[in-house]
Design an enzyme around this catalytic site. Sequence first.
Site, mmCIF file in Angstrom:
data_model
loop_
_atom_site.group_PDB
_atom_site.id
_atom_site.type_symbol
_atom_site.label_atom_id
_atom_site.label_comp_id
_atom_site.label_asym_id
_atom_site.label_seq_id
_atom_site.Cartn_x
_atom_site.Cartn_y
_atom_site.Cartn_z
ATOM 1 N N HIS A 128 0.646 -1.226 0.037
ATOM 2 C CA HIS A 128 0.494 -0.370 -0.092
ATOM 3 C C HIS A 128 0.818 0.975 -0.039
ATOM 4 C CE1 HIS A 128 0.191 -0.237 4.967
ATOM 5 N NE2 HIS A 128 0.633 0.817 4.411
ATOM 6 N N ASP A 158 0.619 -7.615 1.428
ATOM 7 C CA ASP A 158 1.237 -6.480 1.393
ATOM 8 C C ASP A 158 2.518 -6.355 1.548
ATOM 9 O OD1 ASP A 158 -0.079 -3.114 1.628
ATOM 10 O OD2 ASP A 158 0.337 -3.367 3.853
ATOM 11 N N SER A 232 4.473 2.560 7.860
ATOM 12 C CA SER A 232 5.066 1.043 7.338
ATOM 13 C C SER A 232 5.294 1.071 6.201
ATOM 14 C CB SER A 232 3.666 1.715 6.129
ATOM 15 O OG SER A 232 2.334 1.497 7.437
#
Length: 478
Positions: A128, A158, A232
Amino acid sequence: MHAPSTRKTLLALTLAAAFGGFAAIAIRAGLEQPANAEPAAPATVPAISALPSAVAGQPLPSLAPMLEKVTPAVVSVRTRQVVRVSPFGNDPFFRRMFPELTQQQLNQSLGSGVIIDAANGYVLTNHHVIEGADDVTVTLADGRTVKAEFVGSDPDTDVALMQIHADNLTAIPLADSDALRVGDFVVAVGNPFGVGQTVTSGIVSAVGRSNVPGVGFQNFIQTDASINPGNSGGALVNLAGELVGINTASFNPRGSMAGNIGLGFAIPSDLAASVMRQLANGGVVRRGTLGVETQDVDERIAKSLGLDVARGAAVTRVYADSAAEKAGLEPGDVIVGANGQRIDDGETLRNFQGLQAPDAKVTLDVRRAGKPLQLSATLREQPRALDGATLDPRLAGARFAELPEAARRRGISGVLVEEVARGSRAERNGLRQGDVVVAASSGGFGDLPSFRASVGDDPQSLVLRILRGNSQGTLPMR
């Protein structure tokens, strides 16, 4: 007279300061998504009073020596995406009628990444973080900025893999994430909110988490170390400076103003490394499957099958020439465990399969007529896509794929129309790229194998129920 007692008290307080008390930082509501780009100006960090280097001759514990080895392997990831925006939204008619009103807009976002192979310049991050990006650059800990090349990504876990070309790179060693225990100390390193490389610490709160809403296949490490927007793709390391996870999400149901509430999630390094190897060797991830359809066990089904507890995945169909058929699974069997992992329902079984490679050996705990049974299966590769012409001539020109697992966790079921050839029979029948086929007159289905079984018998009449955006409708296939 009180020196020993004082020394113990000081050391206890110091240890508490080293591993406790995190600053409350506002995080976004729900699961973390890539943060919007912030101005690149360096952040001003308030000065903090330094602790003494020793108390009563005893050196204070510090993570600094370990972090000096780790931080050069953690990078900042900046993405740029050019999008076309129109005052008419996505309406294709008005966009064509008034192209002069359509403007280009530059979207930027920030995330983090981890160098895991210095020789090849491989950098792991989250899917993402780089999804939809036209351009990705990586800023190293020493300030160098280099262009990153996309190698491959796997939306369902992911995980994304990039490659950079630069000298004197530092990679982080991988730990065995299966050896993590609840209570182990961990440290998160990343670039939260674009302020620059930041370190937070905490403990492992749980392992094997698979109930996070809206995310794909899951086997998360849960930690109370602060994981904020921009973290992230960053590193979660143990106190030996080894990578145990890739930080991926934070969860805050009360919204961003609640601050950090100690619910951070990371992809285990073992899973990330497995995905990375597949991406590096072909750019795609292959998964194993049993080849069954299942139904959740409720009280009524449990009673009819002679089960004491209403849990498990009840087998409703076994596909021909599948791993399940070879293992001896039969309709009516209830799968309650796989490789020692508890299976509570069909979603749990699907999540388990999604994390397995083709040819993986699986031991199934089954209940047949209420009695325990153990079966061994060797998984087979899950099909990634099917051409419509191989299913039914009326679907020629369409290519069908599995739905992203995150969509399934939002309650959407069916198969995705991945591609429709211009001028094909499927296009003339009204199918469009991005449609989701949720039902058909030929029978029910939930994934590619059951879709193939449903329409593969060449039914006389074939009508598809389609989800397009937020609207549903039917399309007769002629």
